[in-house]
Design an enzyme around this catalytic site. Structure first.
Site, PDB file in Angstrom:
ATOM      1  N   ASP A  86      22.914  -1.166   5.370  1.00  0.00           N
ATOM      2  CA  ASP A  86      23.602  -0.692   4.163  1.00  0.00           C
ATOM      3  C   ASP A  86      24.152   0.718   4.363  1.00  0.00           C
ATOM      4  O   ASP A  86      24.057   1.566   3.480  1.00  0.00           O
ATOM      5  CB  ASP A  86      22.660  -0.736   2.967  1.00  0.00           C
ATOM      6  CG  ASP A  86      23.410  -0.580   1.642  1.00  0.00           C
ATOM      7  OD1 ASP A  86      24.620  -0.869   1.603  1.00  0.00           O
ATOM      8  OD2 ASP A  86      22.795  -0.165   0.650  1.00  0.00           O
TER       9      ASP A  86
ATOM     10  N   LYS B 275      10.557   7.936  -5.981  1.00  0.00           N
ATOM     11  CA  LYS B 275      11.441   6.841  -6.354  1.00  0.00           C
ATOM     12  C   LYS B 275      10.603   5.762  -7.032  1.00  0.00           C
ATOM     13  O   LYS B 275       9.679   5.211  -6.426  1.00  0.00           O
ATOM     14  CB  LYS B 275      12.127   6.288  -5.096  1.00  0.00           C
ATOM     15  CG  LYS B 275      13.182   5.227  -5.344  1.00  0.00           C
ATOM     16  CD  LYS B 275      13.849   4.898  -3.994  1.00  0.00           C
ATOM     17  CE  LYS B 275      14.977   3.913  -4.157  1.00  0.00           C
ATOM     18  NZ  LYS B 275      15.642   3.628  -2.864  1.00  0.00           N
TER      19      LYS B 275
END
Length: 638
Positions: A141, A47
């Site tokens: 989240d 990432k």
């Protein structure tokens, strides 16, 4: 997301170790690539933060925080993080790679999941989340995009980019970075999150898995946030009547607006879920059927956004549950193709069992009862149609309602959420508007008595204005008006429940300071909360010089505390010029002088008055100015 042919990262060697092969997904904060770890000869997901964010310390801190938070966890249902670093100006994060789909993809494909499939996925997610909570980490989240269903049946949660220590509850400027559809009321209103905030998000996800839609929708994010903060999440069975009551209660428990009413962490909710599973599917042990599994399939690379895609591949002792997206998922690559018959056979058995169970459930089981839907604010026609769709009939009724406009449905009997048998007649009560009331005469009542009379009738007390009033005692109502239109109801009149009445209450009369000196009068008025200023002076035959003759308000209207009053003071008696009465007949001259307010004194004595013919002289003499009421000495002429 498909690979970009012009992406400069393809083929790049990062930090001398990770060879980028292809792009998996791109999000607002970073892009995720499939790469090969040349040192350990394995596929990984890397990432990479977007270049324009690399100089932003807050984003970089979040990026590092994700690595640290996930690295602290060691659980089969949490994505593994292998490495984190920086190559030149490029920050990166290395994670395990596992092709599959997200829970969001699954819900999109199927619309909604069965209770059994929902419980299987929920059990796996709660297992991973319980490990995070035990380690003191709040995810902040949770959403379907962050739950990955792998090709080999594993379920993992990831994307800890918003995670924080569970004891760090202070709100910051990034408190609302989580997806608005899953934010808990305390995050919306106070920006504070703890483990119970994760539980709320998981409750919303459970509702979405069971019904295929989120409980709150709106055209703008703030509309959704407002509903989270002020509304109660409905029972899933209102949308899908076949959902077991136990799962209804689990969702309501997890999504309670008050955090104190929710499970305190994922472990508590997981324990409850395991108890619910025993009640909802007790037949599993008898039939020998395992919970629904995620069937292997040729998904290729995941298509979720980079910031929410979960990546991972570590063996599990017990594969978690999930759902096949369609019959094409049974086709596999290589040797997996040989297992197609096995999976098809298993699917047929499962469908047959499900069909039999469905017949029992809706024929004589709990599914034969239907939850009364919430119909408030609908038109009667739409309400009747909604009931008909659920095999319920409607019966008309009316009631007064202070909140729902006249002509719309205000409530039902039985109440919304009550489970009733098919064919039951539900009374649809249509609002007649507010309940009419008649107010009594309020002028002259004490304030407490007036307020009691108003509230006993179902109205409310609005504003209270206090004024000085010369005719009513302190604490007595002077007048009353309707807050809705300003109409006078001092003597009573028609009104409606729930609306306010404004009162004007007497402070008693203004103190009488006539004849007082200005300092004394000012002090007396100050004790009543009134100010004073000196105005004009006037002649007065009765009030001593410089004493107060009268009070007047500095502005029009009633006098209230804080107003200033004007003091009119005395100049004493008005001066008068002595007229010339010398030579006038005695009686005529006396009348002229007394009519002007003078007092008279005679010289010589009264024994000679009878012989007086005219006035011979006055003292003071004619033409002099003396105060009105002063004494003039008359000298008679015989």
């Amino acid at each position: 997301m498909s690979e970009s042919p012009t992406d400069p990262m393809i083929g790049r060697l990062i930090d001398g170790r990770y060879q980028v092969r292809s792009r998996i997904a791109r999000g607002g904060m970073a892009t995720v690539y499939l790469a090969t770890d040349l040192r350990l000869e394995r596929r990984v997901a890397i990432k990479i933060m977007h270049g324009h964010l690399a100089d932003d310390n807050s984003f970089k801190a979040r990026f590092v925080q994700e690595a640290r938070s996930a690295a602290r966890l060691a659980h089969p249902n949490v994505v593994n993080v292998y490495d984190q670093g920086q190559d030149a100006d490029m920050a990166y994060l290395v994670m395990e790679y596992l092709p599959g789909i997200t829970l969001r993809d699954l819900i999109k494909d199927y619309g909604r999941l069965t209770p059994e499939q929902t419980m299987d996925i929920l059990e796996a997610v709660l297992g991973g989340l319980a490990a995070a909570h035990k380690a003191g980490i709040v995810h902040r989240d949770l959403k379907p995009e962050n739950v990955l269903l792998a090709d080999d049946g594993r379920i993992k949660i990831g994307d800890f980019g918003l995670a924080r220590a569970a004891n760090n509850n202070t709100a910051t400027g990034q408190a609302l970075l989580g997806t608005i559809a899953y934010l808990s009321p305390e995050l919306v209103t106070r920006g504070i999150a703890d483990a119970r905030s994760d539980i709320y998000a998981l409750g919303i996800m459970t509702y979405e898995m069971l019904t295929g839609e989120q409980p709150y929708v709106g055209e703008a994010p703030m509309q959704i946030a407002y509903q989270h903060a002020n509304d109660t999440v409905p029972m899933p069975s209102v949308k899908v009547p076949s959902i077991p009551r136990e799962l209804d209660e689990l969702v309501l428990w997890a999504t309670a607006r008050d955090p104190e009413q929710r499970p305190r962490d994922a472990r508590v909710m997981l324990d409850q879920l395991l108890d619910v599973e025993k009640l909802v599917r007790p037949a599993s042990a008898d039939t020998g059927m395992a919970p629904t599994m995620m069937f292997p399939g040729g998904f290729g690379d995941a298509s979720a956004t980079a910031d929410t895609q979960i990546l991972g591949a570590q063996p599990l002792a017990k594969p978690a549950a999930a759902l096949p997206s369609s019959s094409t998922l049974l086709a596999t690559k290589g040797e997996k193709r040989k297992r197609r018959g096995y999976w098809l056979f298993t699917l047929v058995v499962l469908l047959a069992a499900l069909a039999g169970g469905t017949g029992w459930y809706f024929g004589s089981g709990p599914g034969s009862q239907i939850a009364v839907p919430r119909l408030a604010s609908m038109t009667p026609e739409k309400a009747a149609a909604a009931l008909a769709e659920l095999d319920l009939t409607s019966k008309p009724g009316e009631e007064y309602n202070n909140e729902i406009a006249a002509g719309l449905v205000s409530s039902t009997k039985p109440d919304a959420g009550t489970r009733v048998a098919k064919g039951t007649a539900v009374t649809v009560l249509v609002s007649k508007g507010r309940q009419p009331i008649t107010l009594p005469t309020l002028t002259g009542l004490g304030q407490d008595a007036a307020e009691t009379a108003i509230t006993d009738l179902g109205a409310t007390v609005g504003s209270t204005d206090e004024v000085f009033n010369s005719s009513l005692e302190e604490g007595t109502v002077v007048s009353a008006t309707r807050e809705s239109d300003g109409g006078d109801v001092s003597k009573g009149g028609a009104y409606f429940e729930g609306l306010a009445v404004n009162l004007v209450v007497s402070l008693g009369p203004i103190p009488d300071v006539t004849g007082k000196s200005v300092p004394d009068a000012t002090a007396i008025l100050k004790e009543k909360g009134l100010g004073a200023e000196t105005g004009e002076q006037r002649y007065s035959d009765t009030i001593a010089k410089d004493a107060v003759i009268k009070l007047s308000a500095a502005k029009s209207g009633p006098v209230r505390v804080g107003d200033v009053l004007v003091l009119t003071t005395s100049r004493g008696p008005e001066p008068v010029e002595v007229p010339n009465v010398v030579g006038k007949p005695w009686e005529e001259g006396k009348k002229i002088l007394t009519d002007l307010g003078f007092k008279l004194k005679y010289n010589p004595g009264a024994d000679a008055i009878a012989a007086v013919l005219t006035i011979d002289a006055t003292d003071p003499a004619a033409g002099q100015t003396i105060p009105k009421g002063a004494t003039i000495e008359l000298t008679p002429k015989f």
